[in-house]
Design a protein around this motif. Structure first.
Motif, PDB file in Angstrom:
ATOM      1  N   SER A  13      13.764 -19.716 138.276  1.00  0.00           N
ATOM      2  CA  SER A  13      13.176 -18.454 137.849  1.00  0.00           C
ATOM      3  C   SER A  13      13.301 -17.466 138.997  1.00  0.00           C
ATOM      4  O   SER A  13      13.306 -17.853 140.165  1.00  0.00           O
ATOM      5  N   SER A  23      18.676 -12.068 127.903  1.00  0.00           N
ATOM      6  CA  SER A  23      18.760 -13.532 127.956  1.00  0.00           C
ATOM      7  C   SER A  23      19.978 -14.067 127.209  1.00  0.00           C
ATOM      8  O   SER A  23      20.587 -15.045 127.624  1.00  0.00           O
ATOM      9  N   ALA A  41      17.448 -19.519 128.320  1.00  0.00           N
ATOM     10  CA  ALA A  41      16.994 -18.435 129.186  1.00  0.00           C
ATOM     11  C   ALA A  41      15.972 -17.610 128.434  1.00  0.00           C
ATOM     12  O   ALA A  41      16.099 -17.398 127.228  1.00  0.00           O
ATOM     13  N   GLN A  42      14.970 -17.173 129.158  1.00  0.00           N
ATOM     14  CA  GLN A  42      13.960 -16.321 128.538  1.00  0.00           C
ATOM     15  C   GLN A  42      13.234 -15.500 129.590  1.00  0.00           C
ATOM     16  O   GLN A  42      13.137 -15.903 130.739  1.00  0.00           O
ATOM     17  N   ALA A  43      12.765 -14.333 129.149  1.00  0.00           N
ATOM     18  CA  ALA A  43      11.980 -13.473 130.029  1.00  0.00           C
ATOM     19  C   ALA A  43      10.529 -13.917 129.975  1.00  0.00           C
ATOM     20  O   ALA A  43      10.024 -14.317 128.924  1.00  0.00           O
ATOM     21  N   MET A  49      12.679 -13.840 134.991  1.00  0.00           N
ATOM     22  CA  MET A  49      13.649 -14.496 134.118  1.00  0.00           C
ATOM     23  C   MET A  49      13.657 -15.979 134.449  1.00  0.00           C
ATOM     24  O   MET A  49      13.702 -16.354 135.622  1.00  0.00           O
ATOM     25  N   ILE A  51      15.559 -19.747 133.626  1.00  0.00           N
ATOM     26  CA  ILE A  51      16.764 -20.384 133.094  1.00  0.00           C
ATOM     27  C   ILE A  51      16.648 -21.891 133.273  1.00  0.00           C
ATOM     28  O   ILE A  51      16.173 -22.361 134.305  1.00  0.00           O
TER      29      ILE A  51
END
Length: 66
Positions: A13, A23, A41-43, A49, A51
């Motif tokens: 992150s 993402s 992947a995501q915020a 961020m 991963i």
């Protein structure tokens, strides 16, 4: 910010200096590289961020002594 690697899986992150990357683009870019697979992947909020991806390791060939 944070990273971990275990059992062939990399998790990281970070806080980008600018806006968060999309993402979907991160996933696509990593999966196009032969070394990464099963990318997620995501915020997290507006600044972080995260991963997670499987990392293929190079197979080492044993030398042949004739």
């Amino acid at each position: 910010m944070r990273w971990a690697y275990r059992d062939g899986r990399l998790e990281l992150s970070w806080e980008p200096e600018g806006p968060l990357p999309d993402s979907t683009r991160v996933i696509t870019a990593l999966e196009e590289a032969a070394r990464f697979g099963d990318v997620q992947a995501q915020a997290r909020g507006n600044t972080v961020m995260e991963i997670s991806t499987r990392v293929a390791t190079a197979r080492r060939e044993e030398p042949v002594n004739d």
